[in-house]
Design a protein around this motif. Sequence first.
Motif, PDB file in Angstrom:
ATOM      1  N   MET A 210      28.228 -34.962   8.342  1.00 45.96           N
ATOM      2  CA  MET A 210      28.275 -34.226   9.488  1.00 45.96           C
ATOM      3  C   MET A 210      28.768 -33.004   8.803  1.00 45.96           C
ATOM      4  N   SER A 211      28.320 -31.558   9.363  1.00 49.21           N
ATOM      5  CA  SER A 211      28.739 -30.437   8.826  1.00 49.21           C
ATOM      6  C   SER A 211      29.977 -29.660   9.622  1.00 49.21           C
ATOM      7  N   GLY A 212      30.726 -28.996   9.358  1.00 49.78           N
ATOM      8  CA  GLY A 212      31.580 -28.301  10.067  1.00 49.78           C
ATOM      9  C   GLY A 212      31.328 -26.955  10.448  1.00 49.78           C
ATOM     10  N   ARG A 213      29.873 -26.549  10.126  1.00 51.57           N
ATOM     11  CA  ARG A 213      29.454 -25.576  10.638  1.00 51.57           C
ATOM     12  C   ARG A 213      28.768 -25.562  11.897  1.00 51.57           C
ATOM     13  N   PRO A 214      28.693 -24.543  12.813  1.00 55.08           N
ATOM     14  CA  PRO A 214      28.056 -24.709  14.187  1.00 55.08           C
ATOM     15  C   PRO A 214      26.301 -24.668  13.932  1.00 55.08           C
TER      16      PRO A 214
ATOM     17  N   ASP B 205      28.474 -30.274  14.905  1.00 54.48           N
ATOM     18  CA  ASP B 205      27.748 -31.516  15.005  1.00 54.48           C
ATOM     19  C   ASP B 205      28.717 -32.655  15.721  1.00 54.48           C
ATOM     20  N   GLU B 206      30.008 -32.496  15.176  1.00 51.72           N
ATOM     21  CA  GLU B 206      30.944 -33.755  15.853  1.00 51.72           C
ATOM     22  C   GLU B 206      31.148 -33.288  17.352  1.00 51.72           C
ATOM     23  N   PHE B 207      31.359 -32.158  17.764  1.00 49.19           N
ATOM     24  CA  PHE B 207      31.323 -31.829  19.118  1.00 49.19           C
ATOM     25  C   PHE B 207      29.919 -32.212  20.012  1.00 49.19           C
ATOM     26  N   TRP B 208      28.788 -31.812  19.232  1.00 50.67           N
ATOM     27  CA  TRP B 208      27.729 -32.144  20.097  1.00 50.67           C
ATOM     28  C   TRP B 208      27.500 -33.594  20.154  1.00 50.67           C
ATOM     29  N   HIS B 209      27.791 -34.626  19.235  1.00 53.55           N
ATOM     30  CA  HIS B 209      27.507 -35.821  19.209  1.00 53.55           C
ATOM     31  C   HIS B 209      28.673 -36.509  20.060  1.00 53.55           C
ATOM     32  N   GLU B 210      29.988 -35.874  20.270  1.00 48.43           N
ATOM     33  CA  GLU B 210      30.852 -36.431  21.163  1.00 48.43           C
ATOM     34  C   GLU B 210      30.517 -36.076  22.798  1.00 48.43           C
ATOM     35  N   PHE B 211      29.861 -34.808  22.802  1.00 42.28           N
ATOM     36  CA  PHE B 211      29.339 -34.402  23.916  1.00 42.28           C
ATOM     37  C   PHE B 211      28.306 -35.186  24.567  1.00 42.28           C
ATOM     38  N   ARG B 212      27.370 -35.472  23.828  1.00 46.05           N
ATOM     39  CA  ARG B 212      26.258 -36.436  24.159  1.00 46.05           C
ATOM     40  C   ARG B 212      26.782 -37.694  24.629  1.00 46.05           C
TER      41      ARG B 212
ATOM     42  N   VAL C 211      34.799 -16.759  29.234  1.00 43.24           N
ATOM     43  CA  VAL C 211      34.830 -17.537  28.083  1.00 43.24           C
ATOM     44  C   VAL C 211      33.285 -18.215  28.063  1.00 43.24           C
ATOM     45  N   GLY C 212      32.949 -18.256  26.425  1.00 45.60           N
ATOM     46  CA  GLY C 212      31.635 -18.544  26.560  1.00 45.60           C
ATOM     47  C   GLY C 212      31.260 -20.216  26.758  1.00 45.60           C
ATOM     48  N   LEU C 213      29.968 -20.505  26.893  1.00 48.96           N
ATOM     49  CA  LEU C 213      29.608 -22.047  27.261  1.00 48.96           C
ATOM     50  C   LEU C 213      30.295 -22.987  25.905  1.00 48.96           C
ATOM     51  N   ALA C 214      29.632 -22.299  24.945  1.00 46.59           N
ATOM     52  CA  ALA C 214      30.013 -23.427  23.586  1.00 46.59           C
ATOM     53  C   ALA C 214      31.901 -23.549  23.625  1.00 46.59           C
ATOM     54  N   SER C 215      32.459 -22.630  23.875  1.00 47.02           N
ATOM     55  CA  SER C 215      33.937 -22.783  23.823  1.00 47.02           C
ATOM     56  C   SER C 215      34.364 -23.669  25.225  1.00 47.02           C
ATOM     57  N   ALA C 216      33.793 -23.358  26.078  1.00 46.06           N
ATOM     58  CA  ALA C 216      33.880 -24.293  27.320  1.00 46.06           C
ATOM     59  C   ALA C 216      33.695 -25.597  26.901  1.00 46.06           C
ATOM     60  N   ILE C 217      32.330 -26.085  26.286  1.00 49.13           N
ATOM     61  CA  ILE C 217      32.088 -27.426  26.078  1.00 49.13           C
ATOM     62  C   ILE C 217      33.150 -28.055  25.006  1.00 49.13           C
ATOM     63  N   ARG C 218      33.553 -27.190  24.167  1.00 46.51           N
ATOM     64  CA  ARG C 218      34.512 -27.949  23.191  1.00 46.51           C
ATOM     65  C   ARG C 218      35.861 -28.370  23.767  1.00 46.51           C
ATOM     66  N   VAL C 219      36.439 -27.367  24.484  1.00 46.15           N
ATOM     67  CA  VAL C 219      37.485 -27.520  25.557  1.00 46.15           C
ATOM     68  C   VAL C 219      37.303 -28.832  26.358  1.00 46.15           C
TER      69      VAL C 219
END
Length: 74
Positions: free
Chosen positions: A1-5, A23-30, A55-63
Motif C-alpha cells: 500500500m502507498s502512503g500517497r493519496p 489506500d489505507e483509509f480507502w480500504h478501511e472506509f470500504r 472541512v473537505g470531504l476527504a478530511s471528513a472521511i479520514r476523521v
Amino acid sequence: MSGRPRKHSLTLRGHRTSVSLEDEFWHEFRRIAREQGRAVNELAAEIDEGRGTAVGLASAIRVFVLDQVRERPS
C-alpha cells in the motif's frame, strides 16, 4: 500500500465527484461500509451532508474512519 493519496470516484446524490485518500483509509472506509451493510456512496453522502463547509470531504472521511477504528473493542 502507498502512503500517497489517490483519487477515488464517488457519486453523491446523483453527482459525480472524487476524493483523494490514501489506500489505507480507502480500504478501511470500504470495510466499514460493508460491515454496516451500506454502499460506499451512501456512507460518503451522509458524511458529506454533516461535514459543513470548513472541512473537505476527504478530511471528513479520514476523521470518520479514525473515529470508527477508535470505537472498536480492543
